[in-house]
Design a protein around this motif. Structure first.
Motif, PDB file in Angstrom:
ATOM      1  N   LEU B  56     -20.273  45.029 -55.795  1.00  0.00           N
ATOM      2  CA  LEU B  56     -19.689  45.586 -57.025  1.00  0.00           C
ATOM      3  C   LEU B  56     -19.837  47.102 -57.076  1.00  0.00           C
ATOM      4  O   LEU B  56     -18.935  47.808 -57.541  1.00  0.00           O
ATOM      5  CB  LEU B  56     -20.347  44.941 -58.247  1.00  0.00           C
ATOM      6  CG  LEU B  56     -20.031  43.456 -58.406  1.00  0.00           C
ATOM      7  CD1 LEU B  56     -20.883  42.841 -59.511  1.00  0.00           C
ATOM      8  CD2 LEU B  56     -18.554  43.259 -58.706  1.00  0.00           C
ATOM      9  N   VAL B  57     -20.951  47.602 -56.606  1.00  0.00           N
ATOM     10  CA  VAL B  57     -21.141  49.056 -56.605  1.00  0.00           C
ATOM     11  C   VAL B  57     -20.141  49.703 -55.652  1.00  0.00           C
ATOM     12  O   VAL B  57     -19.524  50.713 -55.980  1.00  0.00           O
ATOM     13  CB  VAL B  57     -22.586  49.426 -56.198  1.00  0.00           C
ATOM     14  CG1 VAL B  57     -22.705  50.912 -55.904  1.00  0.00           C
ATOM     15  CG2 VAL B  57     -23.558  49.036 -57.298  1.00  0.00           C
ATOM     16  N   GLU B  58     -19.971  49.091 -54.501  1.00  0.00           N
ATOM     17  CA  GLU B  58     -19.046  49.669 -53.524  1.00  0.00           C
ATOM     18  C   GLU B  58     -17.612  49.666 -54.052  1.00  0.00           C
ATOM     19  O   GLU B  58     -16.828  50.540 -53.726  1.00  0.00           O
ATOM     20  CB  GLU B  58     -19.138  48.915 -52.199  1.00  0.00           C
ATOM     21  CG  GLU B  58     -20.415  49.221 -51.426  1.00  0.00           C
ATOM     22  CD  GLU B  58     -20.400  48.636 -50.015  1.00  0.00           C
ATOM     23  OE1 GLU B  58     -19.431  47.930 -49.688  1.00  0.00           O
ATOM     24  OE2 GLU B  58     -21.350  48.897 -49.255  1.00  0.00           O
ATOM     25  N   GLN B  59     -17.301  48.663 -54.846  1.00  0.00           N
ATOM     26  CA  GLN B  59     -15.961  48.618 -55.428  1.00  0.00           C
ATOM     27  C   GLN B  59     -15.860  49.496 -56.667  1.00  0.00           C
ATOM     28  O   GLN B  59     -14.810  49.603 -57.284  1.00  0.00           O
ATOM     29  CB  GLN B  59     -15.592  47.187 -55.817  1.00  0.00           C
ATOM     30  CG  GLN B  59     -15.536  46.239 -54.665  1.00  0.00           C
ATOM     31  CD  GLN B  59     -15.391  44.797 -55.126  1.00  0.00           C
ATOM     32  OE1 GLN B  59     -14.513  44.421 -55.867  1.00  0.00           O
ATOM     33  NE2 GLN B  59     -16.304  43.968 -54.694  1.00  0.00           N
ATOM     34  N   GLU B  60     -16.975  50.074 -57.049  1.00  0.00           N
ATOM     35  CA  GLU B  60     -17.066  50.921 -58.234  1.00  0.00           C
ATOM     36  C   GLU B  60     -16.642  50.186 -59.497  1.00  0.00           C
ATOM     37  O   GLU B  60     -16.029  50.756 -60.395  1.00  0.00           O
ATOM     38  CB  GLU B  60     -16.244  52.203 -58.035  1.00  0.00           C
ATOM     39  CG  GLU B  60     -16.778  52.984 -56.838  1.00  0.00           C
ATOM     40  CD  GLU B  60     -16.194  54.372 -56.714  1.00  0.00           C
ATOM     41  OE1 GLU B  60     -15.351  54.727 -57.545  1.00  0.00           O
ATOM     42  OE2 GLU B  60     -16.609  55.090 -55.780  1.00  0.00           O
ATOM     43  N   ARG B  61     -16.996  48.909 -59.523  1.00  0.00           N
ATOM     44  CA  ARG B  61     -16.735  48.139 -60.743  1.00  0.00           C
ATOM     45  C   ARG B  61     -17.920  48.238 -61.686  1.00  0.00           C
ATOM     46  O   ARG B  61     -17.841  47.851 -62.844  1.00  0.00           O
ATOM     47  CB  ARG B  61     -16.441  46.688 -60.381  1.00  0.00           C
ATOM     48  CG  ARG B  61     -15.071  46.538 -59.725  1.00  0.00           C
ATOM     49  CD  ARG B  61     -14.859  45.140 -59.188  1.00  0.00           C
ATOM     50  NE  ARG B  61     -15.073  44.109 -60.191  1.00  0.00           N
ATOM     51  CZ  ARG B  61     -14.890  42.813 -59.955  1.00  0.00           C
ATOM     52  NH1 ARG B  61     -14.477  42.421 -58.775  1.00  0.00           N
ATOM     53  NH2 ARG B  61     -15.116  41.931 -60.897  1.00  0.00           N
TER      54      ARG B  61
END
Lengths: 203, 203
Positions: B56-61
């Motif tokens: 989720l962090v990598e997707q910036e969600r």
DNA sequence: GACATTCGTTTAATATATTAGCCGAGATGA
DNA sequence: TCATCTCGGCTAATATATTAAACGAATGTC
């Protein structure tokens, strides 16, 4: 060439920075806020958060998200990285003025004066350099990473950096990476005065 | 006082409009993770978080908290600030010499010349400053963290730093933390020339 | 083909951060 | 004294981050 010169131009590795831990977000924020004379509510309004958040963050009862910390820091003219590297504890001398400079290399035909006498805990080292006619530092061998710059105030300086040699007259300047070998010479008839700065300090 | 001066001495408030100051946490993390050849689960295990969080962090969600981002970064040999300033270091000119300086503030009674024309990717910014009689920078709003130093080459400089005012004559010097508000004035009869350096560069 | 492994993603439940509003303490004035 | 500020801290409600466990898609093995 003196040992002092060697050190002054980047021969020492005693300067090390520890940025391994980045704790005390709350302490940093509180310190910064106080520096600007803001109240928690005032900062909260600027940042677009609530005073409660500021309070809890300063008490370190919560760990703010990157996004909200960024919002808070936008209340100041400061960047995130500057905030994280902010010096907070050391109540060191923050201002220095006057002729009170330390003589680094007094013997011979080269004179260095260090602004502020000490370099510990400082990021820049500035030197007032005087080269008598014929002065020569010899070629410096490599040192630790850093950068070095200067302006020739008067006289004439022959500068060799990484195999490249140039003659600098008064008003001219230089900038190079400290890792490159470098040599300063005064081949002119009159004294040569240079103001130089390097980061990080080399002693 | 010109805008150029304001920036040169630390008044730049461009941080306020920064959506690009610390964006792309996710992109940075993904890039870093790939560099080390870790899978999300592998990194999660090292960091003590779950793979879902990494994803989720990598997707910036989500915007991770400081604490959890620190935990994640502890999975690498990298500091928080290094992570936030991660950038490809382009090859640049490592040596500069000559009169080729950029005029920063040409109008008015203050002149600044920047050594090397650019400051991007450099650690020191050196200025050759000329103050005509009566010149006054006004009080600077404080800015990013850093340090500032200089030597008065000729003339007379009235320097106010954090409420403390001193008169510096030729050959005298100063050193202060850039966070402190500061003001430069030439109250003398003749031109005042100063060589200053600050780190990091302010523009 | 059937099975197992690993990848990155997603979802429901839970933990935590953030908000909106209130509290008491200290200042300031009338 | 009383009223009225502002300060920083606090609490219940809400928003968000994080977890635990699943999913589908690749890949490899027998």
């Amino acid at each position: 060439m003196s040992d002092e010169f060697r050190r002054a131009h980047g021969g020492d590795k005693s300067h090390e920075t520890n940025d391994d831990d980045l704790p005390k977000i709350g302490e940093r924020l509180k310190s910064l806020r106080k520096m600007y004379g803001f109240s928690q509510r005032e900062l909260a309004k600027r940042a677009g958060v609530t005073n409660g958040t500021i309070s809890l963050v300063e008490q370190e009862r919560i760990s703010p998200s990157i996004g909200s910390l960024k919002k808070v820091l936008d209340g100041f003219p400061i960047s995130m990285t500057d905030f994280l590297t902010l010096d907070l504890a050391p109540k060191r001398k923050v201002f220095y003025a006057g002729k009170d400079m330390k003589e680094i290399a007094s013997g011979g035909d080269i004179s260095f004066k260090l602004v502020g006498k000490i370099t510990q805990d400082r990021k820049i080292q500035m030197l007032h350099e005087h080269y008598q006619p014929g002065a020569d530092t010899g070629e410096e061998m490599l040192s630790h990473a850093g950068e070095e710059t200067g302006i020739v105030v008067s006289g004439e300086l022959v500068l060799t950096v990484g195999g490249d040699t140039r003659v600098l007259l008064a008003g001219e300047a230089y900038y190079f990476d400290s890792l490159l070998p470098h040599r300063f010479r005064n081949l002119g008839q009159s004294e040569c005065v240079v103001v130089s700065a390097c980061t990080p300090p080399s002693f």
